[in-house]
Design a protein around this motif. Sequence first.
Motif, PDB file in Angstrom:
ATOM      1  N   HIS A   1       0.825  -1.206   0.000  1.00 16.76           N
ATOM      2  CA  HIS A   1       0.000   0.000   0.000  1.00 16.76           C
ATOM      3  C   HIS A   1       0.859   1.256   0.000  1.00 16.76           C
TER       4      HIS A   1
ATOM      5  N   ASP B   1      -7.144  -3.427   2.432  1.00 16.33           N
ATOM      6  CA  ASP B   1      -7.086  -1.973   2.352  1.00 16.33           C
ATOM      7  C   ASP B   1      -7.601  -1.342   3.637  1.00 16.33           C
TER       8      ASP B   1
ATOM      9  N   ARG C   1      -3.985   3.817  -0.586  1.00 19.71           N
ATOM     10  CA  ARG C   1      -4.291   3.072  -1.799  1.00 19.71           C
ATOM     11  C   ARG C   1      -3.426   1.822  -1.860  1.00 19.71           C
TER      12      ARG C   1
ATOM     13  N   ASP D   1      -3.874  -0.729  -7.110  1.00 17.86           N
ATOM     14  CA  ASP D   1      -4.769   0.327  -7.583  1.00 17.86           C
ATOM     15  C   ASP D   1      -3.983   1.516  -8.136  1.00 17.86           C
TER      16      ASP D   1
ATOM     17  N   PHE E   1      -5.437  11.965  -6.087  1.00 18.71           N
ATOM     18  CA  PHE E   1      -6.162  10.940  -5.350  1.00 18.71           C
ATOM     19  C   PHE E   1      -7.222  11.639  -4.514  1.00 18.71           C
TER      20      PHE E   1
END
Length: 185
Positions: free
Chosen positions: A5, A55, A82, A86, A111
């Motif tokens: 992530h 997530d 995120r 992704d 984002f």
Amino acid sequence: MTFTHAALYRAMNLGHRGSPVRDVLERALLEAGARAVRSFQTNGTVLLDVGSASDGDAAAVVRDAAPLLAERAGYGHAALVRSLDDVGAAIDGDPFAVTRDERTYRETLTFVDGGEPLPLDLPWTDPRDLLDLVAARPGVVLGVVRGGPGTWADPNSLVERLTGGVATTRTLGTVRRLLAAAARA
């Protein structure tokens, strides 16, 4: 270690007033439950390894680190989380090619969390011809900024104003370097 992530902090500039230094940022995330952390740049872009966590678990780590960052560094802005899958999917297929030309200053990924869907048909160009919004993908708006320092448009504030969400922007170069660093780890 496998980074899964990215935490994308809004309005963070490591070492500046109101932002933590790198060690404080990384330590707060580790204390909040991350297995490994690598602050990638001074702009608050952080690689996270939260094990086999989802997530939601990565977001919980970032959320649990927030009071530590406020206490230790006075930092109180939002952070968006995120998955690296992704982030990579957002730039698949060179979506910037639609509007890239010799006037391109930066290609950006804004984002965004929360708010309403972007109320524009894309691609869209601002009236000053300084910003194209190229595509909207889940949680991210891609843009091409024209001009140079002092003459460019701000995709971050535009996306926040149009959606009512919270946003943070990174350049395409930053995102590519982030993904490459994660792949090397």
